[in-house]
Scaffold this motif. Sequence first.
Motif, PDB file in Angstrom:
ATOM      1  N   GLU A 137      42.731  37.256  24.480  1.00  0.00           N
ATOM      2  CA  GLU A 137      41.609  37.093  25.570  1.00  0.00           C
ATOM      3  C   GLU A 137      42.236  35.624  26.236  1.00  0.00           C
ATOM      4  OE1 GLU A 137      37.114  37.008  26.592  1.00  0.00           O
ATOM      5  OE2 GLU A 137      37.596  37.297  24.628  1.00  0.00           O
ATOM      6  N   GLU A 174      34.791  43.778  31.458  1.00  0.00           N
ATOM      7  CA  GLU A 174      33.426  43.877  32.575  1.00  0.00           C
ATOM      8  C   GLU A 174      33.041  45.257  32.393  1.00  0.00           C
ATOM      9  OE1 GLU A 174      34.105  42.222  36.266  1.00  0.00           O
ATOM     10  OE2 GLU A 174      34.064  39.849  35.506  1.00  0.00           O
ATOM     11  N   ARG A 207      39.905  40.850  32.535  1.00  0.00           N
ATOM     12  CA  ARG A 207      38.585  40.435  32.921  1.00  0.00           C
ATOM     13  C   ARG A 207      38.006  42.042  33.351  1.00  0.00           C
ATOM     14  NH1 ARG A 207      37.957  36.632  38.017  1.00  0.00           N
ATOM     15  NH2 ARG A 207      38.409  35.451  36.198  1.00  0.00           N
ATOM     16  N   ASP A 208      38.682  42.900  34.010  1.00  0.00           N
ATOM     17  CA  ASP A 208      37.985  44.233  34.476  1.00  0.00           C
ATOM     18  C   ASP A 208      37.870  44.835  33.247  1.00  0.00           C
ATOM     19  OD1 ASP A 208      38.086  43.570  36.836  1.00  0.00           O
ATOM     20  OD2 ASP A 208      40.022  44.725  37.544  1.00  0.00           O
TER      21      ASP A 208
END
Length: 307
Positions: A191, A216, A212-213
């Motif tokens: 990460e 999320e 990130r996507d």
Amino acid sequence: MIEAHALTKRYGGRTAVDRLTFTVRPGRVTGFLGPNGAGKSTTLRVVLGLDTPTSGTVTVAGRPYAELPAPLRTVGSLLDAGGTHSGRTARHHLAGLAASNSIPRGRVDDVLDLTGLTDVADHRVKGFSLGMNQRLGIAAALLGDPEILLLDEPVNGLDTEGVRWIRTLLRTLATQGRTVFLSSHLMSEMELTADHVIVIGRGRLLADTTVRDFIEANSQAHTLVRSPEPERLRGLLEARGATVRPEARGGWRVDGPDAATIGDLARDHGLALHELTPARSSLEDVYTALAGGASEFRTQERQEATR
């Protein structure tokens, strides 16, 4: 750039890689994730020409690996840090690789310094620790100053300083426009290091997106709660239908009611709270949830949790 199209590899009746299509682009660190038995190692071996695909194609810098005129100058790889001849010194090992690939001898000193091995360059490899062997493997991968790096578990055996060093190195190489393809089981480190992830399970593609996507799109909002009366708090929350689990730092992770609802509930029952923090899932949380069903080897706890 590394490009795979409908890549398939079978061993007898077992399919290790199943129609896998992906592109690893320059200028970013791409993480390669998957549970044990997912097909990661097989994929990396096929990319490097060590195994022949059953069908499909994979190219490195636009060519199959076997057709590269100067492989070490194009691709630096680390699959097994323990594959070095134990009777050789670190310097001799790297010098042999340099000579066989027409790499200037001065580059040996450069990578020894870059990987922190200068002081032990003339020591035999058989006396090296796991972390030192790992650094030597990374030095060999960097020897040809390649445009593409392919590394399998590069932080294995490294101490905290070494982990920070390799993280900084890989991100620096990516900002120079190189292609960095990184396989690791350490989600917290991935990460911090990767910009993009390719996730596979049982040989098939599960995700190909930015870190990130990925988080999320697959994460769930939850709340971290700590109280001097933890069991009483847990009972109140579960009575309201919340899912309550221990949190690694202490306290509870609460799925269901939001932070405001939890705060109101504690107030109405005269219960003190020492923490009430809205949070979202980490890469490890999301990866575990997504890849758990695609794992070849599953613990009893995970089997029960997914029933």
